[in-house]
Design an enzyme around this catalytic site. Structure first.
Site, PDB file in Angstrom:
ATOM      1  N   LYS A 179       0.865  -1.184   0.000  1.00 44.46           N
ATOM      2  CA  LYS A 179       0.000   0.000   0.000  1.00 44.46           C
ATOM      3  C   LYS A 179       0.908   1.243   0.000  1.00 44.46           C
ATOM      4  CE  LYS A 179      -2.314   3.384   2.507  1.00 44.46           C
ATOM      5  NZ  LYS A 179      -1.855   4.424   1.593  1.00 44.46           N
ATOM      6  N   GLU A 254       9.511   1.569  11.056  1.00 44.53           N
ATOM      7  CA  GLU A 254      10.525   2.619  10.926  1.00 44.53           C
ATOM      8  C   GLU A 254       9.777   3.944  11.030  1.00 44.53           C
ATOM      9  OE1 GLU A 254      12.202   5.353  10.090  1.00 44.53           O
ATOM     10  OE2 GLU A 254      12.965   4.834   8.103  1.00 44.53           O
ATOM     11  N   CYS A 288      13.271  10.837   7.305  1.00 48.57           N
ATOM     12  CA  CYS A 288      13.079  10.314   8.656  1.00 48.57           C
ATOM     13  C   CYS A 288      14.310  10.541   9.532  1.00 48.57           C
ATOM     14  CB  CYS A 288      12.727   8.839   8.593  1.00 48.57           C
ATOM     15  SG  CYS A 288      13.843   7.910   7.553  1.00 48.57           S
ATOM     16  N   GLU A 387       9.087  15.671  15.339  1.00 38.47           N
ATOM     17  CA  GLU A 387       9.482  15.700  13.941  1.00 38.47           C
ATOM     18  C   GLU A 387       8.663  16.757  13.205  1.00 38.47           C
ATOM     19  OE1 GLU A 387       8.694  11.891  12.018  1.00 38.47           O
ATOM     20  OE2 GLU A 387      10.743  11.980  11.254  1.00 38.47           O
TER      21      GLU A 387
HETATM   22  P1  NAP Z   1       1.450   8.366   8.006  1.00 34.70           P
HETATM   23  O1  NAP Z   1       0.029   8.735   8.162  1.00 34.70           O
HETATM   24  O2  NAP Z   1       2.097   7.581   9.047  1.00 34.70           O
HETATM   25  O3  NAP Z   1       1.560   7.626   6.583  1.00 34.70           O
HETATM   26  C1  NAP Z   1       2.392   6.543   6.278  1.00 34.70           C
HETATM   27  C2  NAP Z   1       1.594   5.460   5.568  1.00 34.70           C
HETATM   28  O4  NAP Z   1       0.643   4.883   6.466  1.00 34.70           O
HETATM   29  C3  NAP Z   1       0.790   5.960   4.384  1.00 34.70           C
HETATM   30  O5  NAP Z   1       0.775   4.999   3.371  1.00 34.70           O
HETATM   31  C4  NAP Z   1      -0.579   6.136   5.008  1.00 34.70           C
HETATM   32  O6  NAP Z   1      -1.628   6.219   4.091  1.00 34.70           O
HETATM   33  C5  NAP Z   1      -0.645   4.929   5.886  1.00 34.70           C
HETATM   34  N1  NAP Z   1      -1.670   4.985   6.936  1.00 34.70           N
HETATM   35  C6  NAP Z   1      -2.275   6.073   7.468  1.00 34.70           C
HETATM   36  N2  NAP Z   1      -3.169   5.700   8.406  1.00 34.70           N
HETATM   37  C7  NAP Z   1      -3.127   4.355   8.478  1.00 34.70           C
HETATM   38  C8  NAP Z   1      -3.809   3.378   9.265  1.00 34.70           C
HETATM   39  N3  NAP Z   1      -4.722   3.702  10.178  1.00 34.70           N
HETATM   40  N4  NAP Z   1      -3.499   2.069   9.084  1.00 34.70           N
HETATM   41  C9  NAP Z   1      -2.579   1.704   8.183  1.00 34.70           C
HETATM   42  N5  NAP Z   1      -1.917   2.581   7.404  1.00 34.70           N
HETATM   43  C10 NAP Z   1      -2.174   3.891   7.549  1.00 34.70           C
HETATM   44  O7  NAP Z   1       2.295   9.660   7.760  1.00 34.70           O
HETATM   45  P2  NAP Z   1       1.823  11.015   7.059  1.00 34.70           P
HETATM   46  O8  NAP Z   1       0.496  11.441   7.571  1.00 34.70           O
HETATM   47  O9  NAP Z   1       1.950  10.852   5.613  1.00 34.70           O
HETATM   48  O10 NAP Z   1       2.922  11.999   7.634  1.00 34.70           O
HETATM   49  C11 NAP Z   1       2.768  12.493   8.965  1.00 34.70           C
HETATM   50  C12 NAP Z   1       4.076  12.636   9.643  1.00 34.70           C
HETATM   51  O11 NAP Z   1       4.690  11.351   9.755  1.00 34.70           O
HETATM   52  C13 NAP Z   1       5.114  13.466   8.912  1.00 34.70           C
HETATM   53  O12 NAP Z   1       4.939  14.835   9.115  1.00 34.70           O
HETATM   54  C14 NAP Z   1       6.377  12.905   9.504  1.00 34.70           C
HETATM   55  O13 NAP Z   1       6.629  13.517  10.734  1.00 34.70           O
HETATM   56  C15 NAP Z   1       6.067  11.457   9.719  1.00 34.70           C
HETATM   57  N6  NAP Z   1       6.588  10.617   8.606  1.00 34.70           N
HETATM   58  C16 NAP Z   1       7.666   9.846   8.838  1.00 34.70           C
HETATM   59  C17 NAP Z   1       8.185   9.085   7.814  1.00 34.70           C
HETATM   60  C18 NAP Z   1       9.392   8.234   8.003  1.00 34.70           C
HETATM   61  O14 NAP Z   1      10.119   7.968   7.043  1.00 34.70           O
HETATM   62  N7  NAP Z   1       9.654   7.710   9.171  1.00 34.70           N
HETATM   63  C19 NAP Z   1       7.617   9.105   6.550  1.00 34.70           C
HETATM   64  C20 NAP Z   1       6.471   9.889   6.349  1.00 34.70           C
HETATM   65  C21 NAP Z   1       5.978  10.623   7.393  1.00 34.70           C
HETATM   66  P3  NAP Z   1      -1.999   7.683   3.475  1.00 34.70           P
HETATM   67  O15 NAP Z   1      -1.011   7.942   2.424  1.00 34.70           O
HETATM   68  O16 NAP Z   1      -3.373   7.582   2.955  1.00 34.70           O
HETATM   69  O17 NAP Z   1      -1.894   8.670   4.595  1.00 34.70           O
END
Ligand code: NAP
Ligand code: MG
Length: 494
Positions: A179, A254, A288, A387
């Site tokens: 996904k 991660e 990250c 972050e």
């Molecule tokens: P996120 O919500 O954690 O998204 C990561 C992945 O998880 C996406 O594919 C997302 O889908 C999916 N997801 C969201 N809700 C889920 C659920 N309930 N069950 C399973 N999968 C789910 O991150 P984001 O909202 O894109 O970013 C928010 C913050 O996360 C950023 O500002 C940053 O601080 C952090 N982040 C960290 C990393 C890293 O490399 N560690 C990467 C991205 C973001 P959708 O695309 O539909 O949201």
């Protein structure tokens, strides 16, 4: 190259069961240029059942590693052959500068090549005899694929994050439901198309696009999934771990961080500035492991800050497809709002904006954000503790090695940390004291497919990449045989 807009399940392309679509925006101008399928639980169920069947009854886990490696090498070859076009697609979807996208796509191809070589070696290494004191028994340890993998990835390195999970999983003999992030699904769909081109057996790789709650959650909850591999936010990671606990799924996470970069007084200022900039402005700071807290010895603090500020102001910002651009837009309007709010909150809590702080004046559309330097950030401010995932760095002076290490470790995260000094003894001492999964000495951010990647503390569980990343997708089976002619005699003789 065709831009795909359907789901890839069981080797076939199909629209979402409920027919939903999601617009795809170019972050450089905020305009929709495509639409992808918005899947739901029904589609996830079909994909998991296909992956289950491909694992339980299919050829993939039963092939030799060498045979699987052949497919992985073909995937890498096609990615490389189409590298400029895939990189351009990544820029339009994610916003990053073209040179960075080309780098990512090359790394993604290399990830498939690297795990192909581990798959080849696996044929010799998968079974190992164990020496036992009791000669009546012969035991061997066999490594087997863990099963059906649910892989959920973020938007900061779209194809590369897919490769980090799909390549080792396939190399091990697992089948995958991937996904991708809702905002950057196009190169994952291209990967599905490539898997079709190289005749990967149906059901081995399935790609289901859509929103986290609609696709990610049903995948995480699905009882036929054996293992979850996730990269993204701590909040979602925590929910995934809780969901995995229900039926004891294997899980690797991660989850990002708030990584420190300690600059000692014997550092060359030019080199320090260069690595600090790479550590926070590369990929617009949406990294990250971004070294977003910079600790500088008080003796060089003012000089360092002056140089960093001057260099940050020179960065060319713009559409990632334009020549010479070093900083593209943030990935989405939502991320732009989040970063803007984080800086506003920091200022309200007492921080000083040395440079940047918002949208560049000359760029009225698109999700652009200036390289931003904050000082005077209180240790309790969320700009220091959380972050931001944007080009925003907090800089702070320190007076002793002990203080620097204490400040660096004073975080719930532990993904990465960096130290700059010309004193090798000090570098080793500090590297040993830092509680992080990666420590960089005299640099920040380089990561290698061969080396383990993952976090201490709330930055995650498990390690990706290298042989550690391969282990993620293996189970361990003990096979013990009784090889003596003597009767066991437990009930008969006692
Ligand atoms: P996120 O919500 O954690 O998204 C990561 C992945 O998880 C996406 O594919 C997302 O889908 C999916 N997801 C969201 N809700 C889920 C659920 N309930 N069950 C399973 N999968 C789910 O991150 P984001 O909202 O894109 O970013 C928010 C913050 O996360 C950023 O500002 C940053 O601080 C952090 N982040 C960290 C990393 C890293 O490399 N560690 C990467 C991205 C973001 P959708 O695309 O539909 O949201
Ligand atoms: Mg997009």
């Amino acid at each position: 190259m065709n831009m795909r807009n359907e789901l890839f399940i069981d080797g076939k392309w199909a629209p979402a069961a409920r027919g939903g679509m999601l617009e795809v925006f170019n972050p450089a101008d905020g305009k929709a240029f495509h639409a992808i399928a918005a899947a739901s639980a029904e589609d996830v169920d079909r994909a998991v059942i296909a992956a289950r069947r491909a694992f339980d009854d299919g050829v993939w886990p039963r092939m030799s590693g060498r045979e699987r490696a052949h497919y992985l090498r073909r995937i890498a070859e096609v990615i490389r052959g189409r590298l400029p076009a895939i990189a351009e697609l990544e820029v339009r979807d994610n916003g990053k500068p073209r040179a960075e996208a080309e780098w990512d796509i090359g790394d993604a191809a290399y990830t498939f090549e690297y795990y192909a070589s581990l798959a080849e070696k696996f044929d010799e290494e998968r079974s190992e005899a164990i020496a036992l004191p009791d000669q009546r028994f012969k035991t061997r340890v066999v490594r087997e694929p863990v099963g059906v993998v649910g892989a959920i990835i973020p938007w900061n390195y779209p194809l590369l994050m897919a490769a980090w999970k799909v390549a080792p999983a396939l190399a091990a003999g697992c089948t995958v439901v991937l996904k991708p992030a809702e905002s950057t699904s196009l190169t994952a769909l291209e990967l599905a198309a490539i898997s079709e081109e190289v005749d990967l057996p149906p059901g081995v790789l399935n790609v289901v696009t859509g929103l986290g709650p609609d696709v990610g959650q049903p995948l995480v909850d699905h009882p036929l999934v054996d293992k979850l591999a996730f990269t993204g936010s701590g909040a979602v990671g925590s929910r995934i771990m809780a969901a995995a606990a229900k039926d004891i799924k294997r899980v690797s996470l991660e989850l990002g961080g708030k990584s420190p970069f300690i600059v000692f007084e014997d550092s060359e200022i030019d080199k320090a500035v260069e690595w600090v900039m790479f550590g926070i402005f590369w990929n617009q700071g949406q990294v990250c492991s971004a070294t977003s807290r910079v600790l500088v010895h008080e003796q060089i603090y003012h000089k360092f800050l002056e140089r960093l500020t001057a260099e940050a102001r020179k960065i060319t910002i713009g559409d990632g497809l334009k020549k010479g651009v070093l900083l593209g837009p943030l990935v989405s309007d939502l991320q732009h709002q989040r970063v803007t709010a984080a800086v506003e909150k920091a200022v309200a809590e007492g921080a000083t904006v040395v440079t940047g702080g918002g949208r560049p004046k000359e760029l009225e559309t698109g999700y652009f954000f200036e390289p931003t330097i904050l000082t005077d950030v209180p240790l309790t401010s969320s700009a220091w503790t959380d972050e931001i995932f944007g080009p925003v760095v907090c800089v702070r002076p320190f007076s002793s090695e002990k203080d620097a290490v204490a400040l660096a470790n004073d975080t719930r995260f532990g993904l990465a940390a960096a130290v700059m000094t010309r004193d090798a003894g000090r570098a080793e001492r500090v590297a040993a004291a830092l509680r992080a999964g990666t420590v960089w000495i005299n640099c920040s951010q380089p990561s290698f497919i061969e080396a383990p990647w993952g976090g201490y503390k709330q930055s995650g569980i498990g390690r990706e990449l290298g042989r550690w990343g391969f282990e993620n997708y293996l189970e361990t089976k003990q096979v013990t045989a009784y090889v003596s002619d003597d009767p066991w005699g437990w009930y008969i003789k006692h």
